[in-house]
Design a protein around this motif. Sequence first.
Motif, PDB file in Angstrom:
ATOM      1  N   ASP A 228      44.613  41.259  31.203  1.00  0.00           N
ATOM      2  CA  ASP A 228      44.737  40.787  32.576  1.00  0.00           C
ATOM      3  C   ASP A 228      43.553  41.286  33.383  1.00  0.00           C
ATOM      4  O   ASP A 228      43.120  42.419  33.205  1.00  0.00           O
ATOM      5  CB  ASP A 228      46.024  41.347  33.194  1.00  0.00           C
ATOM      6  CG  ASP A 228      47.235  40.837  32.438  1.00  0.00           C
ATOM      7  OD1 ASP A 228      47.040  40.043  31.523  1.00  0.00           O
ATOM      8  OD2 ASP A 228      48.358  41.257  32.770  1.00  0.00           O
TER       9      ASP A 228
ATOM     10  N   GLU B 157      38.139  45.040  41.608  1.00  0.00           N
ATOM     11  CA  GLU B 157      39.035  46.192  41.488  1.00  0.00           C
ATOM     12  C   GLU B 157      39.025  47.016  42.767  1.00  0.00           C
ATOM     13  O   GLU B 157      39.683  48.036  42.866  1.00  0.00           O
ATOM     14  CB  GLU B 157      38.601  47.089  40.321  1.00  0.00           C
ATOM     15  CG  GLU B 157      38.684  46.434  38.963  1.00  0.00           C
ATOM     16  CD  GLU B 157      40.114  46.380  38.428  1.00  0.00           C
ATOM     17  OE1 GLU B 157      41.006  46.900  39.116  1.00  0.00           O
ATOM     18  OE2 GLU B 157      40.304  45.821  37.340  1.00  0.00           O
TER      19      GLU B 157
ATOM     20  N   ALA C 123      41.727  41.668  37.384  1.00  0.00           N
ATOM     21  CA  ALA C 123      42.027  41.654  38.812  1.00  0.00           C
ATOM     22  C   ALA C 123      41.325  40.476  39.452  1.00  0.00           C
ATOM     23  O   ALA C 123      40.180  40.168  39.131  1.00  0.00           O
ATOM     24  CB  ALA C 123      41.559  42.946  39.443  1.00  0.00           C
TER      25      ALA C 123
ATOM     26  N   ARG D  45      46.481  39.870  40.236  1.00  0.00           N
ATOM     27  CA  ARG D  45      45.872  39.873  38.906  1.00  0.00           C
ATOM     28  C   ARG D  45      46.145  38.539  38.235  1.00  0.00           C
ATOM     29  O   ARG D  45      47.103  37.835  38.564  1.00  0.00           O
ATOM     30  CB  ARG D  45      46.428  41.020  38.063  1.00  0.00           C
ATOM     31  CG  ARG D  45      46.082  42.374  38.650  1.00  0.00           C
ATOM     32  CD  ARG D  45      46.719  43.489  37.877  1.00  0.00           C
ATOM     33  NE  ARG D  45      46.113  43.674  36.567  1.00  0.00           N
ATOM     34  CZ  ARG D  45      45.038  44.403  36.333  1.00  0.00           C
ATOM     35  NH1 ARG D  45      44.458  45.034  37.330  1.00  0.00           N
ATOM     36  NH2 ARG D  45      44.552  44.521  35.113  1.00  0.00           N
ATOM     37  N   ASP D  46      45.296  38.229  37.282  1.00  0.00           N
ATOM     38  CA  ASP D  46      45.472  36.984  36.538  1.00  0.00           C
ATOM     39  C   ASP D  46      46.032  37.351  35.181  1.00  0.00           C
ATOM     40  O   ASP D  46      45.429  38.136  34.449  1.00  0.00           O
ATOM     41  CB  ASP D  46      44.109  36.299  36.393  1.00  0.00           C
ATOM     42  CG  ASP D  46      44.206  35.085  35.487  1.00  0.00           C
ATOM     43  OD1 ASP D  46      45.203  34.360  35.618  1.00  0.00           O
ATOM     44  OD2 ASP D  46      43.311  34.884  34.660  1.00  0.00           O
ATOM     45  N   SER D  47      47.199  36.806  34.862  1.00  0.00           N
ATOM     46  CA  SER D  47      47.824  37.149  33.600  1.00  0.00           C
ATOM     47  C   SER D  47      47.142  36.357  32.490  1.00  0.00           C
ATOM     48  O   SER D  47      46.917  35.164  32.613  1.00  0.00           O
ATOM     49  CB  SER D  47      49.297  36.782  33.693  1.00  0.00           C
ATOM     50  OG  SER D  47      49.834  36.707  32.417  1.00  0.00           O
TER      51      SER D  47
ATOM     52  N   GLN E  60      47.180  44.474  44.385  1.00  0.00           N
ATOM     53  CA  GLN E  60      46.164  43.762  43.620  1.00  0.00           C
ATOM     54  C   GLN E  60      46.740  42.451  43.097  1.00  0.00           C
ATOM     55  O   GLN E  60      47.842  42.447  42.539  1.00  0.00           O
ATOM     56  CB  GLN E  60      45.758  44.650  42.446  1.00  0.00           C
ATOM     57  CG  GLN E  60      44.430  44.315  41.856  1.00  0.00           C
ATOM     58  CD  GLN E  60      43.998  45.399  40.865  1.00  0.00           C
ATOM     59  OE1 GLN E  60      44.761  45.740  39.981  1.00  0.00           O
ATOM     60  NE2 GLN E  60      42.810  45.921  41.017  1.00  0.00           N
TER      61      GLN E  60
ATOM     62  N   LYS F  25      55.254  45.336  39.513  1.00  0.00           N
ATOM     63  CA  LYS F  25      54.624  44.019  39.368  1.00  0.00           C
ATOM     64  C   LYS F  25      55.605  42.934  39.778  1.00  0.00           C
ATOM     65  O   LYS F  25      56.802  43.057  39.527  1.00  0.00           O
ATOM     66  CB  LYS F  25      54.266  43.743  37.907  1.00  0.00           C
ATOM     67  CG  LYS F  25      53.243  44.664  37.330  1.00  0.00           C
ATOM     68  CD  LYS F  25      52.987  44.278  35.877  1.00  0.00           C
ATOM     69  CE  LYS F  25      52.002  45.251  35.267  1.00  0.00           C
ATOM     70  NZ  LYS F  25      51.922  45.140  33.829  1.00  0.00           N
TER      71      LYS F  25
ATOM     72  N   THR G 150      41.621  42.957  45.353  1.00  0.00           N
ATOM     73  CA  THR G 150      42.358  44.189  45.623  1.00  0.00           C
ATOM     74  C   THR G 150      42.355  44.455  47.115  1.00  0.00           C
ATOM     75  O   THR G 150      41.337  44.232  47.776  1.00  0.00           O
ATOM     76  CB  THR G 150      41.685  45.378  44.908  1.00  0.00           C
ATOM     77  OG1 THR G 150      41.544  45.048  43.533  1.00  0.00           O
ATOM     78  CG2 THR G 150      42.512  46.623  45.026  1.00  0.00           C
TER      79      THR G 150
END
Length: 1966
Positions: free
Chosen positions: A453, A503, A455, A446-448, A444, A412, A458
């Motif tokens: 979290d 995803e 996606a 992703r939004d924290s 991917q 990440k 992707t």
Amino acid sequence: MLEIQIYNYSKVFSNRLVGTFCMVLQKVAEEGHLELTDTLIDDNNTSIKTNVTIEIRYQSMDGAVGVWSDGEFLDVPDDRDGMFTFETDSLLSGQSHGSGTSPGRSLQGSIPTFRKAGKGVFSAMKLGKIKISKDDHKKGDEPAILDMEDLDRKAMRLAGSLDPDTISLASVTAVTTNVSNKRSKPDIKMEPSSGRPVDYQISITVVEARQLIGLNMDPVVCVEIGDDKKYTSMKESTNCPYYNEYFVFDFHVPPHVMFDKIIKLSVIHSKNLLRSGTLVGTFKMDVGTVYSQPEHQFYHKWAILSDPDDITAGCKGYIKCDIAVVGKGDNIKTPHKANETDEDDIEGNLLLPEGIPAERQWARFYVKIYRAEGLPKMNTSIMANVKKAFIGENRDLVDPYVQVQFAGQKGKTSVQKSSYEPIWNEQIVFTELFPPLCKRMKVQIRDSDKVNDVAIGTHFVDLRKISNDGDKGFLPTMGPAWANMYGSTRQYTLMDEHQDLNEGLGEGVSFRARLLLSIAVEILDTTAPEIISSTEVQVEGVSNISESATGKIDEFFLFGSFLEATMIDRKIGDKTISFEITIGNYGNQIDGVSKPSSAKKKKKDGENEEEESELIQNSSEDEADEESDLVSVSCTPPMKPVITDRNYFHLPYFEKKPCVYIKSWWQDQRRRLYNSNMMDKIADKLEEGLNDVQEIIKTEKAFPERRLRGVLEELSVGCSRFVTLANKDVNQAGRTKLDRERLKSCMREMDSMGQQAKQIRTQVKKNTVKDKLKLVQNFLQKLRFLADEPQHSIPDVFVWMMSNNKRIAYARIPSKDILYSIVDEETGKDCGKVKAVFLKLPGKKGFGPAGWTVQAKLELYLWLGLNKQRKDFLNGLPNGFEEIKAAKTGPGLQSVPPVSLVYNMKQVFQLRAHMYQARSLFAADSSGLSDPFARVFFSTHSQVTEVLSETLCPTWDQLLVFDDVELFGEASELRDDPPIIVVEIYDQDTGKAEFIGRTFAKPTIKMCDEHYGPPRFPPQLEYYQVYRGNCTAGELLAAFELLQIGQGGRADLPPLEGPTDSERGPILPVPLGIRPVLSRYRIEVLFWGLRDLKRINLAQVDRPRVDIECAGRGVQSVLIQNYKKNPNFSILVKWFEVDLPENELLHPPLNIRVVDCRAFGRYILVGSHAVTSLRRFIYSTPDKSSNNWATAAKLMNGYMVLANGGSQPRSSPSLSSRTFSRPAGDIIVNMDSDPSVRKMDTVVKLDATSDAVVKVDMTEEESDKEKKKKKKKKKGGVDEDDEPDERVLDWWSKYFASIETLKETLRAQEAAQAEAEEREDLEIAAEAADIKPDDLLLKGSKTNQKSKEKKSSKDKKKGLAADGSEKRPVKAKVDELLVYNKELESEYGNFEDWLHTFNLYRGKAGDDDEHALDDDRIVGRFKGSLCMYKLPLSEEITREAGFDPNMGMFQSIPHNDPINVLVRVYVVRATDLHPADINGKADPYVVIKLGKSEVKDKENYISKQLNPVFGKSFDIEATFPMESMLTVSVYDWDLVGTDDLIGETKIDLENRFYSKYRATCGISSNYSVHGYNVWRDPMKPGQILTKLCKEGKIDGPHYGPGGKVKVANRIFTGPTDIEDENGLKKQTEEHLALTVLNHWEEIPRVGCKLVPEHVETRPLLNPDKPGIEQGRIEMWVDMFPMDMPAPGPAIDISPRKPKRYELRVIIWNTDEVILEDDDYFTGEKSSDIFVRGWLKGQQEDKQDTDVHYHSLTGEGNFNWRFVYPFDYLMAEEKIVISKKESMFSWDETEYKIPPRLTMQVWDADHFSADDFLGAIELDLNRFPRGAKTAKQCSLDMIRNEQELPTISIFKQKRVKGWWPFVARDENDEMELTGKVEAELHLVTAEEAEKSPVGLGRNEPDPLEKPNRPDTTFLWFLSPLKAIRYLVCNRYKWLIIKIVLALLLLIMLGLFLYSMPGYLVKKLLGA
């Protein structure tokens, strides 16, 4: 100046100039486009009659005039106006300009033929077709059934004396091609196929592990797929554990999710409940790699283990395993491994796909993540507003980070808080073996989030697409490039219903973001000191890259025009509707706006290029950019739909067509898309051509090979064109390494493909079409693969239908498809064309029935290109419109695109849809039928046919007339380019009609000035494939014509006949010229019986009847009075006459329906079956003139052998019955055993007139003589193979010998195949080099040097001639049977040689993939047959002797009265069963059901076995026809609860019983009356032969003297005496008769292969897991009619009992054992040696010698005996062990493991654990002979095991010698750690009882004590003794030396001491 020369091509002489044409190009330069027709001039400058028509285009480059870049100007003009063009590589077209001249005339005229010199190419045109365009005819444009002969005559006339093998045809009729280039073709498959979950089963067998690194370990193998883990049992203290454990994983996921899962095999050392153990090594590969293997499996391959924590370490060992991935409907064939012994060759059998090196290196994969832009909101705005109120700052509502997954590891980046445009500049580093066995990398965004979290988007990177493994290949590399991500719509909702799309599951419905990334790979040098040895994922920072690195930003312009919006679903018909087009976030008005917070301003260095950050900016209609002259309009004005019919609405656009346009800014990377477009176009053309060829083959038209040649020619031209065009713009900004490398490899690939296509073209002959077609299909896959560009540039375009500001349905259009280029080939296939676009529901809503209904159909025109190339953007629209600009444009802005187009030209047409019939429709009702009607849509009109109830094959025979259809545009264009017609077929239900399927068609068009007549009119019926989602749902037979209505109104149109059929009311029938020509046929039906009818509405079927119907006529069977008592019909044959089309392809289906007659005259439909093709039942009369009329007549002896064959294994050529009286020379079939053909069973296939001699294997008595001779010869030979004794042989010997044979034949086939391929490669190479085949041998011998060695060894194996057979090791002569590795049915065409089985269906068809659930719909089976022939039939047949007129064509068919049969089922064994218990095993037993009788063999279950050997026979008495379906099931025994079904197989015994292949009891190859090969049939061969001759009405058998027999006109010879039990010889004719039976297929007219004695292998299936094999069972069935003499007792096939043996191992001495201990006092090295030994699998029974203490030299003396009793199966070379798995096991489990003796040498320690020093493992079947002395014993005995001669203890019985002990040192090298002198002695249990021996050195037969030096006693017991020994032994010399030295010293001392005194004395003279 332009000069065109036209030649007449000649193959032999030089080409002759026909004429030339010259013109000056100034006019063209001025006008830009010119068409002209002019005469040619000859060399005297006089004009001749021949015309040439050309079209010239001149395109100046952007902004400048006069510069031409290479290849910009194209030689194929775009053929809009029906001009003459040169087709594919200038194929000659017989066309003249204009429609005035008839094609006939122009053909005879001297045609201008365009040619490349040296090509004998030409194409024959469809007659009367006035224009040929680049992509030829669309459906319905022309008759489907061409008059091919006519074509070919034309072709021949043109070709003159051309060789037919060089003729190519251009496109003949393509079902999916296009007519002109104003419209592009719609895609008929609607449903997205990717995201739907499917069943998968992965089975993994872990066989064993070898060479594990580590000392004395207890290894466990862990198998992990995704998140599922399973473990094998633990094997104690061994480095080469043998497991043979089977694991099965079941998944239900979408395919690409499955293929991305990682299979991980790891070996863990000493794992137990408390500790997790230490990892030895792992092996990883993704499921997709396995699935892409042949047969979707790896079989018996070795996986290399490596340590993920230490990449410098190298190989950690090997695991041998099988991995198979089974999807639904795949069946896995277990390969019969030909070479069991080769499997120990680890290096040659590694678990790696082909082409991957065995030594894989470690590599670093760097994934650099730079930045992203265009992210959507991922948070609600409420919180943000609250924050804003408090803090006063406006934050972006997304906290993105990037996650990369690769090879089972995740990395990440950091999280960039609240940013729509995050900048990371980080790299994620993976360390993995290269090449990796994982295909895809998942990136991917992703939004924290605090909770979870999600996606955002992707992107998958396919490593195969960003690297190339060829010689000139390159490592994976990519970027820096932008990756576009698509997913759900952008508005933020808490529960996003389309989250899966983000995803990466399914097709994204909206642009989400784009990410700038790059990938690089670096191969590591693992020897370097500074290397990090772990494979953990690392994240590091990287430097920023410049703006221009990804290319220079340019302004793009997207224009779209909506010409028509129809078929709008009625659910949304009540609100206003508008359409929105977006590209990236441009044009997106609802949810695209996420304005970047950083208020950067646009101006930059005074350019008016916008800054990147503004990419997101969206200009809606009211805000104009300051600098730009152009406002984007991305949405059509809202409009209320109008009703079309009760299902659909349309928007009333009529002459006013709304337009949209968008300006957007992207990096200019068009080159990527251009190259990809060129390849796609070549691929489309190729696919189209291949479909043509298949269509021609399928409809059996003439000359498919010519069309294939044309296809190959187009391909090679396309490829060379690509090579010239692609190599441009090479120095453009933003070109990445991948761009350059990919270009090189694409050019290489395309170049070689072009060359190969040329080559293959020359090899296409009539007989090779199908093979070459397969080759060319590989090209197609390769092209599609190459065309897929891994680096994105411009995002895809989305078209959304909006209602009420909500997004309803969408279409996604790849931007490359609509991208413009000035070079025609580079343009996208839909750019500037009108395309029919079907909108679909987003995401999961689009699956299943909802996805099949069209949400809306648009006629959409799109153009995308650079803003500066904008001038042509309206060119492709249908002509005849005016542009309407937006109102508020200022003065002088003429270049503004229109907001709508108004058409002032419109044409009025009448559409006639001739709906004739449909067939094989989808069953939509529970009765298994449908009530179909068709709805036809054209433009805004629709009409329906009538509803026909209860049929899957409706013949509507109806003409639908659409009056006054208005189409906008020029007449000429519409003629070439009509809109498509959509036909939807529905099933009428009480409520809403249910959708069955849809198809598209194009009408044939007649303008008002054209004549309605041949060849185009009236149109002919054509088949259209009907699709339901992605599955086919039937075919429609119809024709469509569109007739223009001129000034005269409808009166000018061809007249319509009125409704002829008074019953049908006002329905118009299809007119005569179009409906097929009919002739009279008679259809005879054989009614045999009904089987397995299920209950209907809970009531049983009691009085069924069968109705047969075809084309409105039919016949009914008699009623079966009591189905339970006798399900057969009493009257067998009935017939009816019917009028059918002459053309067999148009024959309507024949419907079989079974009804049950209930009380009160009610009839209930039980089930139905539609025979779609009657062709296989057509009877053709025998052609008496031909020599082999029996093959021409499909009526063999009245047994109808149907033309579709399958069932007629090679009916041999034979003589007509006329020649019977005077035989054409008797054919002698000699069965004498000629010693020269000793071990070869050759059978020569005979021809009717040849004098071939057939040699067949010799009889036993003779082979005995041979044996004696051999014995004498071999006395004194060392390893004498014992000839098997007759008493020892049993059925299993026969079975194993047969399996060996099967493997050998498979091996030979493989070898032959390889050889053939090699030959073909040579031929191709030779052709490329222009060598004549004669020179091939010389060439071959050089190039073939390598393969020669291989071959010679193969030849030896095959023993090709007499001398070859001598070289082959003499196999013991055992009679064999045939082992089929498939069902017997598949070998003999389901035994449907005259009795066919038709499944009856009822209930709705399942929609799950391709009718997988059809089995559940089967409600019974109808047995019978059909025969159909044209009337009148010739007299000859009916005049034959014994012709029974009642039976029609079904003469001499047995009676169908009930018959009692004894059925004897032999079950040999089952293999690869699916585990049923938690422990991954099963406890299988057999259950046999036949009718009401059921035999359960429950008490004989076999514990914990997945490969049980049953070896049982079961007798069941049955009555056919009531009990004819035999079910053999394997169940799993459970202590508690019910037993589970593992799998079952069903066998239809009745068809076997009545088949002429005589499948009742297999015929063995030899006849004997006793012993293991005893004759099983109650009828002797002689009786069988007599019976067959009588039934077949043939002459014979006549036995003659000297072992001859004559049958028909064949003479067979063979031995005539036989030995009984007592060894007495008797005369017999049975051998002769058996010889004839074994060669019965050579008998004329009635011959066919009789079923031999066999074992068949049947798959076991479980109804709960449809389509996936659960294991296989080997078995066979014998049937004996009860009215015959009873058969003998069943053969005993019970499993062999293992034989008890005792292995006695005496350990005499050891030597050179490494010294491990240091002495406390002296520090010297010593070892306390002992030896431990055990047989593999019996670790509990390990035995140790006593300890030889304190060996100082590594020598140990033991004289110690180990005794190992064991049970051994000779045939399988396995030890059988029965033991309980654990304390809790209920019963013992039987294991079979290879016999391996392990001996280890240890150092004994008192207070700590003993130290392991070394080990050796001997495979008792093949181990190296021990060395004579310790000196000769070395490491080579282990290292070169393969080369050294090996011995088997089972043959030698006693062996003595020295063997080395080895261990592995730190560097994993083998080192010698000692030597052992041992003696192995093998005795049987009886011998062991007679001469027992003691363990160790005990009685009986004790060994003497070893002579050990005394030091070995412990020093503290007798310290003096020990010291004495220590002192004496070690320091003897030292002490002597010291003593001597001391003596010397003392003497010296004394001397010195006494010297002075002495001297004084002397001096004083005292």
